[in-house]
Design a protein around this motif. Structure first.
Motif, short mmCIF file in Angstrom:
data_model
loop_
_atom_site.label_atom_id
_atom_site.label_comp_id
_atom_site.label_asym_id
_atom_site.label_seq_id
_atom_site.Cartn_x
_atom_site.Cartn_y
_atom_site.Cartn_z
N GLY A 83 0.83 -1.19 0.00
CA GLY A 83 0.00 0.00 0.00
C GLY A 83 0.86 1.24 0.00
N ASN A 84 0.21 2.38 -0.07
CA ASN A 84 0.90 3.65 -0.07
C ASN A 84 0.81 4.23 1.34
N PHE A 85 1.73 3.82 2.22
CA PHE A 85 1.69 4.20 3.62
C PHE A 85 2.29 5.59 3.82
N ILE A 86 1.64 6.41 4.61
CA ILE A 86 2.23 7.67 5.06
C ILE A 86 3.06 7.39 6.30
N HIS A 87 2.55 6.52 7.17
CA HIS A 87 3.29 6.07 8.36
C HIS A 87 3.00 4.59 8.55
N ARG A 88 4.04 3.84 8.80
CA ARG A 88 3.88 2.40 9.02
C ARG A 88 4.43 2.04 10.40
N GLY A 89 3.55 1.94 11.37
CA GLY A 89 3.96 1.66 12.74
C GLY A 89 3.63 0.25 13.20
N ILE A 90 2.81 -0.48 12.45
CA ILE A 90 2.47 -1.86 12.81
C ILE A 90 3.50 -2.77 12.16
N ALA A 91 4.29 -3.41 13.01
CA ALA A 91 5.35 -4.28 12.50
C ALA A 91 4.75 -5.62 12.09
N ASN A 92 4.99 -6.01 10.87
CA ASN A 92 4.56 -7.32 10.37
C ASN A 92 5.75 -8.15 9.96
#
Length: 157
Positions: A83-92
């Motif tokens: 996806g086009n994330f602005i912020h990615r804080g959920i670690a997968n």
């Protein structure tokens, strides 16, 4: 810096020994992974629960193994969320978390609910290792009430 192996402290503890865990964490301050976060709680005297926060993981992404005194939880995502994330804080990201179990602590089951993995543990002490009361017998009517070792010392002396 010297590293000490504190694993024997875990084996001699009852359930989870907080002091041994703190010493082990202080010893491995640079090596300690912070993902995924977890809790260890005492449910009853001989029952424990490990809870791992695994947002975004499902049960088929996880593998739990118990071998000797080590519980290992591995997680691997099948596909990365795009996806086009602005912020990615959920670690997968993939992970492997190991827990040292005390002697006679067994894994009873695991369940996943609302992104939390709950692993149930129980300490089962074998009957042969449980404390037991030994009755002391005394029979004043018999002459042969003393142990043989004591009688043989009296005859020699």
């Amino acid at each position: 810096m010297m590293n000490f192996d504190l694993t024997p402290l875990f084996r001699t503890s009852i359930g989870f020994d907080r002091m041994a865990q703190l010493l082990d964490q202080a010893n491995r301050i640079d090596q300690t992974p912070s993902y995924p976060p977890y809790n260890i709680e005492s449910i009853e005297e001989n029952r424990y629960r490990i809870t791992l926060a695994l947002a975004g993981f499902s049960d088929h992404d996880l593998e739990i193994t118990s071998e000797q005194n080590t519980l290992t939880v591995k997680g691997k995502k099948e596909s990365e969320v795009e996806g086009n994330f602005i912020h990615r804080g959920i670690a997968n990201r993939s992970f492997e978390r190991r827990f040292q179990l005390a002697d006679h602590v067994n894994v009873k089951g695991a369940s996943m609910h609302n992104g939390l993995l709950h692993i149930e543990l129980e300490r089962e002490i074998p009957e042969a290792m449980k404390p037991r009361t030994i009755a002391i017998g005394s029979d004043s009517n018999t002459v042969d009430s003393k142990p043989k070792a004591v009688e043989s010392k009296k005859e020699v002396a």
